[in-house]
Design an enzyme around this catalytic site. Sequence first.
Site, PDB file in Angstrom:
ATOM      1  N   GLU A   1       5.839 -30.704  14.581  1.00 15.78           N
ATOM      2  CA  GLU A   1       5.793 -30.772  13.112  1.00 15.78           C
ATOM      3  C   GLU A   1       7.156 -30.570  12.458  1.00 15.78           C
ATOM      4  O   GLU A   1       7.427 -31.115  11.387  1.00 15.78           O
ATOM      5  CB  GLU A   1       4.812 -29.713  12.576  1.00 15.78           C
ATOM      6  CG  GLU A   1       3.339 -29.995  12.850  1.00 15.78           C
ATOM      7  CD  GLU A   1       2.857 -29.426  14.180  1.00 15.78           C
ATOM      8  OE1 GLU A   1       1.633 -29.369  14.370  1.00 15.78           O
ATOM      9  OE2 GLU A   1       3.705 -29.036  15.017  1.00 15.78           O
TER      10      GLU A   1
ATOM     11  N   ALA B   1      -2.322 -34.623  13.665  1.00 10.65           N
ATOM     12  CA  ALA B   1      -2.993 -34.896  12.400  1.00 10.65           C
ATOM     13  C   ALA B   1      -2.602 -36.291  11.909  1.00 10.65           C
ATOM     14  O   ALA B   1      -1.634 -36.894  12.389  1.00 10.65           O
ATOM     15  CB  ALA B   1      -2.619 -33.838  11.370  1.00 10.65           C
TER      16      ALA B   1
ATOM     17  N   GLY C   1      -1.523 -31.243  15.746  1.00  6.84           N
ATOM     18  CA  GLY C   1      -2.921 -30.865  15.598  1.00  6.84           C
ATOM     19  C   GLY C   1      -3.715 -31.030  16.868  1.00  6.84           C
ATOM     20  O   GLY C   1      -4.692 -30.307  17.101  1.00  6.84           O
TER      21      GLY C   1
END
Length: 264
Positions: A136, A67, A113
Amino acid sequence: MEDVVAEFVRVEVEDGIATIRLDRPKMNALDAQMQRELIEAAREVTQDDEAGAVILYGGERVFAAGADIKEMAGMSYAEMAGGHSRLLQDFAKALAGIPKPVIAAVNGYALGGGLEVALTADFRVAGEGAKVGQPEIQLGIIPGAGGTQRLARLIGPARAKDLIFSGRHVSAAEALEIGLVDKVVPDAEVYPAAREWAATFVGGPAIALRAAKQAIDAGWEVDLGTGLEIERTQFAALFSTDDQKNGMRSFIEEGPGKAKFTGR
């Protein structure tokens, strides 16, 4: 269907295979605009009767590095809870909901992502140099586009916790060993290998393929009894299709593997 082009996502259809191409240089970072474009791309390939199978592809160098952290870094809890976290889930759900066989063709990095995009596919083909992971945790967060759920369902909770708790990158060889990818090929052969695989579904019984995918995916979320009822309902419904009539008639008259299907 003619090729559909958005700013960061393209849909190209050739020989019955639709390719959803991520194209946001340099690393295909998945910002909100790209996520919305992926929702639209999923809708396009779902509605295109010419597309019998779908490939998710980020290009020869990188699948998607995750992301867009710069976009998210300044967001408050209210902003994330109020909309952006829903968009993260919605774009992945849209890809996972494509009612056709979907293959992720992974070159380079598929992280965060990016891996979550690949996890929405039915199958994953990776290049020998690919690196995948859910890093993450190194940002003080957890996966938000389905990673904690789809990854655990694919490789088991202990292995998913290993990847998510550590945030480490996984080589293509290890990804194959733990079932995170289905095939590993030389980097230059990733997209051709995905097309070769996708081609096996083109011209097949599209309604039955859709029913099989829906029964497996929906059944995975429920108890066995409910799953069996989902299967029974889908199975019975196929007896209203031309493909079932053609398939069984061909089997009786010509033997297996010779039926011609129309997708009706």
